[in-house]
Enzyme design. Structure first.
Site, short mmCIF file in Angstrom:
data_model
loop_
_atom_site.label_atom_id
_atom_site.label_comp_id
_atom_site.label_asym_id
_atom_site.label_seq_id
_atom_site.Cartn_x
_atom_site.Cartn_y
_atom_site.Cartn_z
N LYS A 46 0.77 -0.93 0.00
CA LYS A 46 -0.03 0.10 0.01
C LYS A 46 0.87 1.20 -0.15
O LYS A 46 2.24 1.18 0.55
CB LYS A 46 -0.95 0.12 1.15
CG LYS A 46 -2.10 0.78 1.07
CD LYS A 46 -3.38 0.18 0.31
CE LYS A 46 -4.39 0.77 0.22
NZ LYS A 46 -5.57 -0.13 -0.15
N ASN A 77 -16.51 5.86 -4.92
CA ASN A 77 -16.60 4.70 -6.14
C ASN A 77 -17.30 3.38 -5.68
O ASN A 77 -18.04 2.82 -6.27
CB ASN A 77 -15.11 4.42 -6.48
CG ASN A 77 -15.09 3.55 -7.75
OD1 ASN A 77 -14.89 2.32 -7.52
ND2 ASN A 77 -15.47 3.92 -8.79
N GLY A 120 -20.96 5.90 3.14
CA GLY A 120 -20.06 6.45 1.78
C GLY A 120 -21.05 6.69 0.35
O GLY A 120 -21.82 6.31 0.17
#
Ligand code: GLU
Length: 428
Positions: free
Chosen positions: A107, A222, A219
């Protein structure tokens, strides 16, 4: 947002330790897997639009690459910490392993707030990030991708910088690229759709008809938007979503009991992702506090924003009606909250299984880049569905057989595969 006492790396390590003990893993393997193999911390100096130099902090953490090149996104976030990146890199290893794709975990991140940066400044951050790690990443060693607040344009700037440094074209170096520039059809939808493919399978196992269910989503990025789209397409009714409002620095929940309309909400969303509250009211939405999404009388909760959202202080607010929690975000549930969810017998679909659709499609993107042959969207999504469905089936099967909580079952499968790769390579 994260509270200052919450450390996702400690959460990731304690989840790992618990399962390592269950598996009776050798001490050496445990020591190797409970921390990242490599970390890069660096500065990125950028000449801002006003002429001043601003220095950003960047990271790349490679947790493990025993099963293949390390893989994972790069997030731009003002609250980014190296421990968040470490935790996310570890979760990437388990994510790639649980869906059985030949990749490890990594990450990256930059501490910055894209809301306050011009596109030119963002481009310079992307190029600066690559310059600092160009020797340590690559199509055969570590393959980045988008994450929170990064997208295909950022990936293309990074690819361009990498190719300039190394001299050549390496489309398999980075994934999440725009379609037509080496990107895969279906990549944008992949994570959100994958979340719902897993949910669909879970409901089948429970004998619940998705068309008779209601859901509440945290949320509106995307992952959340495509999860809402697929859930609605399959007949489910999403009655609430919560959304961060950048101008108010607060979150709001938008509720419509007859079912939210994705297109109408998209139509009143500003470029920072905030939904216009007064226009939402005109369209028949109730505008409630940000955490109201968690308290809705629904069958399914889908946290699809950031980590640490269901925690010790709010877990008791989950309504009695909730039977399934589908984790779209990485690490949305703290261990304290997880214990309560487990005791209540809610069917939890853990993050690194449920949201693995994004990286699975990234893997398909790499395969397409490496063969220079691009598939139709239906083909990509059908392959994604197959992968997600079989990963769910394997985890659910183990959970049933060994009477394990779904998160633990997913960990057992993922950690076992990585431990085996480490042993076969003779590392531990
Ligand atoms: N950032 C996504 C994740 O957390 C995708 C990573 C990737 O495609 O490499 O799963």
């Amino acid at each position: 947002m994260e509270s200052s006492s919450y450390n996702p790396y400690q959460v990731a390590q304690s989840q790992f330790d618990k399962v390592a003990a269950l598996l009776e893993l050798d001490e050496g393997v445990r020591e190797l897997l409970r921390q990242p193999m490599r970390e890069y911390h660096f500065t990125i100096p950028v000449r801002m639009d006003d002429g001043a130099i601003k220095v950003f902090k960047g990271f790349r953490v490679q947790h493990n690459d025993a099963r293949g090149p390390a893989k994972g996104g790069i997030r731009f976030h003002p609250m980014e910490t190296v421990d968040t990146v470490r935790a996310l890199s570890m979760w990437m290893t388990w994510k790639c392993s649980v869906v059985d794709i030949p990749l490890g975990g990594a990450k990256g991140g930059v501490i910055c707030d894209p809301h306050h940066l011009s596109l030119r400044e963002q481009e310079l951050i992307c190029r600066g990030w690559i310059r600092q790690v160009a020797k340590n990443v690559g199509p055969l060693s570590d393959v980045p991708a988008p994450d929170v607040m990064t997208n295909g344009q950022h990936m293309l700037w990074m690819l361009d910088e990498f190719e300039t440094i190394h001299g050549g074209r390496f489309p398999g170096f980075i994934t999440g690229k725009p379609v037509g520039m080496g990107g895969s059809l279906g990549r944008t939808e992949a994570t959100g759709f994958g979340v719902i493919y897993v949910l669909r399978e879970a409901l089948k196992v429970k004998g619940i008809d998705i068309a008779k269910t209601t859901a509440s989503v945290q949320g509106f990025g995307n992952v959340a938007q495509y999860a809402v789209q697929k859930c609605t397409e399959l007949g489910g009714k999403v009655v609430a979503i919560s959304c961060w409002d950048q101008s108010d620095k607060a979150a709001y929940t938008f509720r419509k009991k007859s079912g939210i309309g994705l297109d109408e909400l998209r139509g009143i969303t500003d470029k920072f992702g905030g939904i216009d509250k007064s226009r939402a009211r005109d369209l028949g939405y109730e505008v409630l506090p940000g955490d109201a999404w968690l308290e809705q009388d629904v069958d399914i909760l889908i946290p699809a924003a950031l980590e640490n959202q269901i925690n010790g202080t709010n877990v008791q607010k989950i309504a009695k009606s909730v039977t399934v929690i589908t984790e779209g975000a990485n690490g949305p549930t703290t261990p304290e909250a997880d214990e309560v969810i487990k005791q209540r017998g809610i069917f939890l679909l853990p993050d690194f299984l449920t949201n693995a659709g994004g990286v699975t499609c990234s893997y398909f993107e790499q395969v397409q880049c490496n063969t220079n042959y691009y598939w139709e969207k239906d083909e990509v999504l059908a392959k994604l569905d197959t992968k997600m469905t079989s990963a769910f089936a394997a985890v659910n099967d183990l959970a049933q057989r060994r009477k394990l909580y779904m998160r633990d079952a997913a960990y057992v499968i993922a950690i076992n595969r990585v431990a085996e790769a480490v042993r076969l390579r003779g590392w531990a």
